[in-house]
Structure formats: C-alpha cells, structure tokens
Write an enzyme that holds these catalytic residues in place. Structure first.
Site, mmCIF file in Angstrom:
data_model
loop_
_atom_site.group_PDB
_atom_site.id
_atom_site.type_symbol
_atom_site.label_atom_id
_atom_site.label_comp_id
_atom_site.label_asym_id
_atom_site.label_seq_id
_atom_site.Cartn_x
_atom_site.Cartn_y
_atom_site.Cartn_z
ATOM 1 N N ARG A 1 -5.329 -19.991 -15.944
ATOM 2 C CA ARG A 1 -5.408 -20.729 -17.205
ATOM 3 C C ARG A 1 -4.938 -19.874 -18.368
ATOM 4 O O ARG A 1 -5.283 -18.686 -18.457
ATOM 5 C CB ARG A 1 -6.833 -21.238 -17.451
ATOM 6 C CG ARG A 1 -7.235 -22.283 -16.442
ATOM 7 C CD ARG A 1 -8.532 -22.993 -16.751
ATOM 8 N NE ARG A 1 -8.963 -23.683 -15.544
ATOM 9 C CZ ARG A 1 -8.499 -24.874 -15.136
ATOM 10 N NH1 ARG A 1 -7.621 -25.539 -15.867
ATOM 11 N NH2 ARG A 1 -8.924 -25.407 -14.004
ATOM 12 N N ASP A 2 -4.166 -20.497 -19.268
ATOM 13 C CA ASP A 2 -3.682 -19.809 -20.460
ATOM 14 C C ASP A 2 -4.871 -19.461 -21.352
ATOM 15 O O ASP A 2 -5.784 -20.263 -21.543
ATOM 16 C CB ASP A 2 -2.692 -20.724 -21.210
ATOM 17 C CG ASP A 2 -1.884 -19.957 -22.240
ATOM 18 O OD1 ASP A 2 -0.661 -19.814 -22.051
ATOM 19 O OD2 ASP A 2 -2.487 -19.492 -23.236
ATOM 20 N N GLU B 1 6.557 -14.651 -25.553
ATOM 21 C CA GLU B 1 5.723 -13.502 -25.950
ATOM 22 C C GLU B 1 5.557 -12.503 -24.819
ATOM 23 O O GLU B 1 5.473 -11.295 -25.062
ATOM 24 C CB GLU B 1 4.323 -13.988 -26.374
ATOM 25 C CG GLU B 1 4.313 -14.738 -27.699
ATOM 26 C CD GLU B 1 2.978 -15.426 -27.951
ATOM 27 O OE1 GLU B 1 2.048 -15.261 -27.131
ATOM 28 O OE2 GLU B 1 2.892 -16.133 -28.968
ATOM 29 N N HIS C 1 7.154 -17.025 -16.729
ATOM 30 C CA HIS C 1 6.008 -17.898 -16.444
ATOM 31 C C HIS C 1 6.368 -19.335 -16.768
ATOM 32 O O HIS C 1 7.032 -19.611 -17.758
ATOM 33 C CB HIS C 1 4.770 -17.472 -17.235
ATOM 34 C CG HIS C 1 5.019 -17.202 -18.689
ATOM 35 N ND1 HIS C 1 5.575 -16.032 -19.151
ATOM 36 C CD2 HIS C 1 4.794 -17.959 -19.781
ATOM 37 C CE1 HIS C 1 5.683 -16.086 -20.462
ATOM 38 N NE2 HIS C 1 5.218 -17.246 -20.881
HETATM 39 P P1 DGP Z 1 5.096 -17.437 -23.958
HETATM 40 O O1 DGP Z 1 5.121 -17.721 -25.424
HETATM 41 O O2 DGP Z 1 5.808 -18.498 -23.165
HETATM 42 O O3 DGP Z 1 5.522 -16.038 -23.619
HETATM 43 O O4 DGP Z 1 3.555 -17.616 -23.563
HETATM 44 C C1 DGP Z 1 2.703 -16.591 -23.189
HETATM 45 C C2 DGP Z 1 1.366 -17.236 -22.931
HETATM 46 O O5 DGP Z 1 0.557 -16.314 -22.264
HETATM 47 C C3 DGP Z 1 0.631 -17.654 -24.197
HETATM 48 O O6 DGP Z 1 0.455 -19.072 -24.188
HETATM 49 C C4 DGP Z 1 -0.697 -16.940 -24.112
HETATM 50 C C5 DGP Z 1 -0.760 -16.468 -22.685
HETATM 51 N N1 DGP Z 1 -1.384 -15.169 -22.510
HETATM 52 C C6 DGP Z 1 -1.011 -14.003 -23.111
HETATM 53 N N2 DGP Z 1 -1.807 -13.003 -22.704
HETATM 54 C C7 DGP Z 1 -2.680 -13.550 -21.800
HETATM 55 C C8 DGP Z 1 -3.736 -13.010 -21.019
HETATM 56 O O7 DGP Z 1 -4.054 -11.826 -21.046
HETATM 57 N N3 DGP Z 1 -4.414 -13.891 -20.217
HETATM 58 C C9 DGP Z 1 -4.100 -15.216 -20.142
HETATM 59 N N4 DGP Z 1 -4.822 -15.974 -19.327
HETATM 60 N N5 DGP Z 1 -3.097 -15.743 -20.864
HETATM 61 C C10 DGP Z 1 -2.408 -14.924 -21.680
#
Ligand code: DGP
Length: 114
Positions: free
Chosen positions: A28-29, A95, A100
């Site tokens: 989960r995000d 980010e 992903h």
């Molecule tokens: P993007 O903008 O497509 O690179 O999205 C990166 C996503 O990753 C963002 O929606 C937040 C998520 N994210 C970043 N760090 C972590 C983490 O440590 N754990 C989880 N579960 N999600 C994370």
C-alpha cells in the site's frame, strides 16, 4: 541505484505488503490518493518506465499486470474499474526511481489528469 523500495523488498523497513511473487512485490502507498492505492514493483532495480524494453522485460511487465488484476479482484474493484499509472521522469512527478505501477481504485477519476 538502490532506493527506499529496495529496503521494502529486503524487509529493512516496514510496508503493508498485499501480494508477493518470486519477481514482484505489491504494498500500500504511504500517501494514498484513493481508497485503494497500491504500488506494484519488480524486485529487480529498474529506475523508470523509460528503461523498459519489450524484449528484455516483457515477461516481467506481464506479471506486473497479472498481479494488478489479481489485487483488483481481491480489493473488490475489478468490475467497477481502476487506474494503472507509471510516473516516468520529472515532468510526470516521479519521486522514487525504482519503477512502480500505481494501482488506484475505489473512486471515480477525472481525465485528463492534473
Ligand atoms: P511516484 O511519484 O510515482 O514516484 O510515487 C512514489 C509513491 O511512493 C508515492 O505515492 C509515495 C510512495 N512512497 C514513497 N515512499 C514510500 C514508503 O517508504 N513506503 C510506501 N508504502 N510508499 C512510499
């Protein structure tokens, strides 16, 4: 280069993991943008969709889509529909530079995206 997602794969930091295969992990995000917001990642390090080519990664990408469909069914959003997104590079707001697939669902989305 290793990112925070490598630490999730290696269980060095916690994540709410919802699905795992030999090659793919889904969790989960941390900052959900919809009632269902799950990230589906390959265990190998590929920075972004820009480094994908069909010959080398076709099987892996197919598996990521299989996992997305399987999770969508488990989460009860398969029939109503969902969104799959790869943010790729700076203009897309990527980010984390470990490729992903965002699986988003549980609400209606607008198009075009912001
Ligand atoms: P993007 O903008 O497509 O690179 O999205 C990166 C996503 O990753 C963002 O929606 C937040 C998520 N994210 C970043 N760090 C972590 C983490 O440590 N754990 C989880 N579960 N999600 C994370």
């Amino acid at each position: 280069m290793a990112t925070i997602f490598s630490k999730i794969i290696n269980r060095e930091i916690p994540a709410d993991i919802v699905y795992e295969t030999e090659n793919v992990l889904a969790f989960r995000d941390i900052n959900p943008q919809a009632p269902v917001h799950i990230l589906i990642i390959p265990k190998i390090e590929i920075p972004s969709a820009r480094e994908i080519n069909g010959k080398e990664h076709g099987q892996l990408l197919g598996e990521m889509f299989d996992v997305a469909n399987e999770i969508a069914k488990k989460e009860g959003i398969f029939e109503e529909g969902f969104r799959l997104v790869f943010n790729s590079g700076p203009n897309a707001g990527q980010e984390v530079y470990h490729i992903h697939m965002h699986l988003l669902g549980g609400r209606k989305f607008k198009w075009p995206p912001g």
